[in-house]
Design an enzyme around this catalytic site. Structure first.
Site, mmCIF file in Angstrom:
data_model
loop_
_atom_site.group_PDB
_atom_site.id
_atom_site.type_symbol
_atom_site.label_atom_id
_atom_site.label_comp_id
_atom_site.label_asym_id
_atom_site.label_seq_id
_atom_site.Cartn_x
_atom_site.Cartn_y
_atom_site.Cartn_z
ATOM 1 C CB CYS A 8 -65.394 -60.416 24.435
ATOM 2 S SG CYS A 8 -66.839 -59.656 25.216
ATOM 3 C CG ASN A 11 -72.232 -59.805 23.970
ATOM 4 O OD1 ASN A 11 -73.430 -59.917 23.768
ATOM 5 N ND2 ASN A 11 -71.461 -59.102 23.176
ATOM 6 C CB CYS A 13 -65.938 -55.249 28.283
ATOM 7 S SG CYS A 13 -66.377 -55.071 30.029
ATOM 8 N NE ARG A 14 -62.379 -58.718 26.043
ATOM 9 C CZ ARG A 14 -61.787 -59.897 26.156
ATOM 10 N NH1 ARG A 14 -60.557 -60.061 25.707
ATOM 11 N NH2 ARG A 14 -62.411 -60.913 26.709
ATOM 12 C CB SER A 15 -67.915 -58.788 21.765
ATOM 13 O OG SER A 15 -68.708 -59.096 22.879
ATOM 14 C CG ASP A 125 -62.301 -58.699 29.810
ATOM 15 O OD1 ASP A 125 -62.903 -57.605 29.856
ATOM 16 O OD2 ASP A 125 -62.860 -59.798 29.990
#
Length: 157
Positions: A8, A11, A13-15, A125
């Protein structure tokens, strides 16, 4: 061994959420010896940071470990290491293509590309939207389909 990298923007939140969710799914299927999982960001702002408090909160709520996760930036050598580089959105794909080295084996796709007829094409995001629950739902669904795809492609059923 199959190597999967979730990517993301920063690195945090999402990933890392995808890394933690996918790691739990892989462990539940007794495939941890066959699938290596990591995450990275296209940007360098958060290198060394733990996942965002919103990501940690939803993972804690779902009893999913993120222990030891620290943000890092994508590196050109990741194309030598990883079989799958999985981006969260179109901008991540554009950024990855800027550092991507020519290769003939790494699959570079968005996470939601693995879902048949997804309701979204990009994982929003939550750093900007604040909606970690919706991100969790999308990432979980994407990870489920990605794992099924990898099991089929690598005969891990």
């Amino acid at each position: 061994m199959v190597h999967v990298l979730f990517v993301c923007l920063g690195n945090i939140c999402r990933s890392p959420m995808a890394e933690a969710i996918f790691r739990k799914m892989v462990a539940e299927e007794n495939l941890s010896d066959y699938i290596h999982i990591d995450s990275a960001g296209t940007g360098s702002w958060h290198i060394g940071a733990s996942p965002h408090e919103g990501t940690r909160g939803i993972l804690d709520e779902k009893d999913i470990s993120y222990e030891g996760q620290k943000a890092r930036q994508v590196h050109v050598n990741d194309w030598d290491t990883f079989d799958y580089i999985i981006a969260m959105d179109d901008q991540n794909m554009k950024d990855l293509n800027k550092v991507r080295q020519a290769d003939n084996h790494t699959v570079v796709k968005k996470l939601l590309d693995f879902i048949p007829h997804p309701e979204e094409t990009n994982v929003p995001d939550p750093y900007f939207t604040g909606d970690f629950n919706y991100t969790y739902e999308l990432v979980s669904k994407g990870c489920k389909h990605l794992l099924q795809y990898i099991k089929e492609q690598h005969y891990l059923n």
